[in-house]
Design an enzyme around this catalytic site. Structure first.
Site, mmCIF file in Angstrom:
data_model
loop_
_atom_site.group_PDB
_atom_site.id
_atom_site.type_symbol
_atom_site.label_atom_id
_atom_site.label_comp_id
_atom_site.label_asym_id
_atom_site.label_seq_id
_atom_site.Cartn_x
_atom_site.Cartn_y
_atom_site.Cartn_z
ATOM 1 N N ASP A 173 13.783 -8.570 -2.564
ATOM 2 C CA ASP A 173 12.394 -8.093 -2.590
ATOM 3 C C ASP A 173 11.427 -9.240 -2.910
ATOM 4 O O ASP A 173 11.836 -10.296 -3.412
ATOM 5 C CB ASP A 173 12.299 -7.004 -3.674
ATOM 6 N N ASP A 231 7.112 1.067 1.817
ATOM 7 C CA ASP A 231 7.259 1.861 0.595
ATOM 8 C C ASP A 231 6.741 3.273 0.809
ATOM 9 O O ASP A 231 6.894 4.135 -0.054
ATOM 10 C CB ASP A 231 6.493 1.198 -0.559
HETATM 11 C C1 DGJ Z 1 9.256 -2.604 -3.850
HETATM 12 C C2 DGJ Z 1 10.248 -2.091 -2.848
HETATM 13 O O1 DGJ Z 1 9.657 -1.940 -1.597
HETATM 14 C C3 DGJ Z 1 10.835 -0.782 -3.364
HETATM 15 O O2 DGJ Z 1 11.699 -0.241 -2.430
HETATM 16 C C4 DGJ Z 1 11.529 -1.060 -4.670
HETATM 17 O O3 DGJ Z 1 12.626 -1.892 -4.451
HETATM 18 C C5 DGJ Z 1 10.570 -1.673 -5.645
HETATM 19 N N1 DGJ Z 1 9.913 -2.814 -5.120
HETATM 20 C C6 DGJ Z 1 11.280 -2.041 -6.929
HETATM 21 O O4 DGJ Z 1 10.489 -2.715 -7.797
#
Ligand code: DGJ
Length: 703
Positions: free
Chosen positions: A458, A528
């Site tokens: 990430d 997200d």
């Molecule tokens: C952003 C990601 O897109 C989510 O899926 C998740 O992993 C969060 N970060 C965790 O902090």
């Protein structure tokens, strides 16, 4: 195939359906004189138009140059601009020699060397021809053969020149966090239109690709001429579409020149990212299918390119930072019971990570949450028949972390001002070799100590303070490029050492999705936003360039939608479950098990097949997306209804891509129907209520 073009002195890059013709002018410049459908003979190539220049414009200003260098009569967007230590800023590139060869996969490659007339600079243009997909890859290497450094102010990857004197329409995508991949079509007038990232990652705002079609002939999904390109780069990038006063439309792109230079020392060379370009006269749908095929065959890392992606469970939306051994084991048991194949724990397992204010940088297992390390959880997950995966965000640091306490100088910053925080975190300066090593070592240790088969990588903050106090003053702007290069190198090292591990790229959803990162990761977290209706639009936009084999979609608890609808929306890519399974009813488990079983039967069609956008959710109250297996024997179609005005509860769809003479039968057909019958006659699909969905599946009769 690449052939010499005698008529115009140059080369014809031939793909299955296209020709791309480069010629060397009398002055030694390289012109792109044709890019379009295959022709019968060289003599059919339309004659380039030579205008009579005035003292305000020269030949360089109106001819379609392959790799325009700044200097002299070039006033449109250049591909390259170099500053020499003696103050000279003019480059004059001339053809020197060429070579034909093969790339590592056996595709034809043309290498053309240009040299500067006065300075020891060699610019090498590379072309790889992907015949079956009507796509050409271009990248450039710049060699400093002099005895002093030079500054690369601009070093883009390519200029894609379109047929002269036409009006074009640009298709591109824009968005922001949780609203990625919105498709826009705009006319291109005289002037320039720019899409770019200045955020240090690919960004949610724009994605590095373009499609251009003739404004007066409007290409559709299935017909019409489309010229397209996709850049393989995950740092600051830029694509600029320009129509000059002389009727030339070109798309120039590569590493963003904003706030960026590169000091090239003597004997050193610089390679810029690949820019893939293609042409089709079968509409946007074919452009997308060609790009999908290119990814599956040539872009994805070799390890899992031919492997179907697993159904995963990810605990993020269910538990947020509240992860611990006991609870994750309970979730794992439930996930295994419905057929999940890969169990992934997300954020919260390390350091003092109980919320987003602490812990980033401390890649040690949190002893309160996992008293015996990750071992017991992984063993349990494996004993349930699933692989284990884990989340990391190693390019970042929280102020409240041991890493920051020990290495505050690793934070990217300018001399005086305090760097901006976003989500309570700072960017590490990955351009620094010691930071890159730290990241490699942290992830390597995890992978070496545990049976981890999957990493979700990430990156949750844009780069806001790209300072590098410790670096030579005149080279600090190299930070953008060196960051991305180091990031790529970390992935390459990790993949080399741990070839059995699959990687998912994520940047707060779809903030780092491009062909550069997809050369190092196997799939991406699309957004997200997991609302299954919003996802129809995001995923459709994403499908313009990226194949369903890399696009991850979860079934979550977002919104008030039937579980079946949520599944259908997520089954159009790599299926994942992100819901809180502790809240599911017995019926939910039953349905989920059946849906996952169904997905496993059809995922080879979704992930490896040809995609057809039958009805766009952006333009209708309905949506329909079809996938056809490569052998055309099987097809699956997902149909959705959003809302219906005036009681319309069924849709007509016209599937594509079937074998006209094959007889098909299955769900959605009454009896046996020929491929031609289905495609010409269409199918009626009942969708009785708002936010309902249906999945059709049919296959060709076995002979
Ligand atoms: C952003 C990601 O897109 C989510 O899926 C998740 O992993 C969060 N970060 C965790 O902090």
């Amino acid at each position: 195939m690449i052939e010499r073009c005698k008529f115009y002195d140059g080369w014809i890059l031939k793909t299955q359906n296209t020709w791309y013709v480069i010629s060397i002018s009398e002055s030694g410049a390289l012109h792109n004189i044709y890019w379009g459908p295959s022709l019968h003979a060289e003599e059919d190539i339309p004659l380039p138009q030579f205008l009579i220049p005035s003292s305000f414009d020269g030949e360089k200003g109106y001819l379609p140059l392959e790799y325009p260098e700044w200097g002299g009569y070039l006033f449109s967007v250049p591909c390259v601009k170099i500053t020499f230590p003696d103050g000279n800023r003019k480059t004059l590139l001339k053809y020197k020699c060429s070579e034909l060869g093969k790339d590592a996969y056996g595709n034809d490659q043309l290498i053309i060397t240009l040299v500067d007339g006065y300075y020891n600079i060699r610019v090498v243009l590379n072309y790889v021809v992907y015949e079956n997909f009507d796509i050409i890859e271009r990248f450039v290497e710049i060699f400093n053969e002099g005895t002093d450094y030079v500054i690369l102010d601009i070093a883009h990857s390519a200029s894609w020149n379109l047929p002269l004197n036409r009006d074009y329409r640009l298709t591109y995508c824009h968005g922001n966090w949780a609203r990625e991949f919105n498709i826009k079509h705009i006319p291109i007038h005289e002037g320039k239109f720019v899409i770019e990232s200045r955020k240090g990652h690919t960004s949610h705002d724009f994605n590095p690709w373009f499609m251009l079609d003739d404004l007066n002939r409007n290409a559709t999904e299935e017909s019409g001429e489309v010229w397209f390109g996709a850049l393989a780069y995950s740092g600051n990038w830029k694509i600029l579409v320009e129509k000059t006063p002389f009727g030339l439309t070109k798309a120039v792109g590569g590493i963003n020149d904003f706030d960026s230079i590169f000091k090239l020392k003597p004997t050193k060379w610089f390679r810029n990212p690949s820019f893939f370009g293609g042409y089709t006269n079968k509409g946007f749908g074919q452009a997308s299918r060609n790009l999908h095929n290119l990814q599956r065959k040539y872009v994805f890392p070799y390890n899992f390119k031919n492997t179907l992606r697993k159904v995963l469970y990810n605990s993020w939306e269910a538990t947020m930072f509240n992860v611990n051994e006991e609870d994750q084991i309970k979730l794992a048991e439930k996930a295994a019971s419905i057929g999940v194949e890969l169990f992934v724990i997300d954020d919260g397992w390390f350091g003092a990570r109980n919320n987003d204010r602490a812990g980033l940088g401390d890649w040690r297992v949190n002893p309160q949450k996992f008293p015996k390390g990750l071992g017991p959880l992984i063993e349990k997950v494996n004993s349930l028949g699933m692989d284990f995966g884990i989340w990391v965000e190693p390019e970042m640091v929280n102020e409240d972390s041991d890493l920051y306490r020990n290495h505050s100088d690793w934070v990217m910053r300018f001399p005086k001002c305090k760097p901006e925080k976003g989500r309570n975190q700072w960017n590490l300066n990955v351009a620094k070799p010691e930071v890159a090593d730290f990241i490699f070592n942290s992830v390597d240790a995890l992978l070496s100590n545990y049976n981890i088969k999957f990493i979700k990588w990430d990156m949750n903050k844009a780069i806001t303070d790209p300072g590098w106090i410790e670096f030579e003053n005149d080279r600090r702007k190299e930070i953008w490029i060196r960051y991305t290069w180091n990031l790529y190198e970390i992935f390459d090292r990790l993949r080399n050492k741990h070839p059995h591990v699959m990687f998912e790229t994520c940047s707060g959803g779809g903030g780092r999705v491009d062909l550069g990162i997809l050369h190092r990761t196997d799939q991406f977290w699309t957004s997200d936003n997991t609302n299954p209706y919003d996802r129809l639009i995001i995923q459709e936009g994403c499908s313009y360039v990226y194949s369903a084999k890399s696009m991850v979609a979860w079934v979550t608890d977002s919104g008030q939608f039937d579980l079946k609808y949520r599944f259908h929306s997520a089954m159009m890519g790599v299926l994942g479950i992100g819901a809180n399974l502790h809240k599911w009813s017995e019926n939910d488990f039953k349905l989920a098990k059946a849906m996952i079983e169904e997905y496993k039967k059809i995922r080879h069609i979704v992930q490896d097949g040809d995609l057809y956008r039958l009805i766009s959710p952006q333009r209708s109250d309905f949506a329909a997306i079809q996938y056809v297996s490569r052998d055309k024997k099987e097809s699956v179609i997902f149909c959705f209804r959003t809302t219906t005005h005036f009681g319309k509860c069924s849709i007509e769809i016209f599937p594509r891509g079937l074998e006209p003479t094959e007889m098909y039968s299955g769900k959605g057909l009454i009896g046996e129907i020929s491929g031609k019958g289905i495609m010409d006659g269409g199918l009626k699909v009942q969708l009785p209520k708002d936010f309902s969905s249906e999945m059709l599946y049919f296959e060709a009769k076995k002979r």
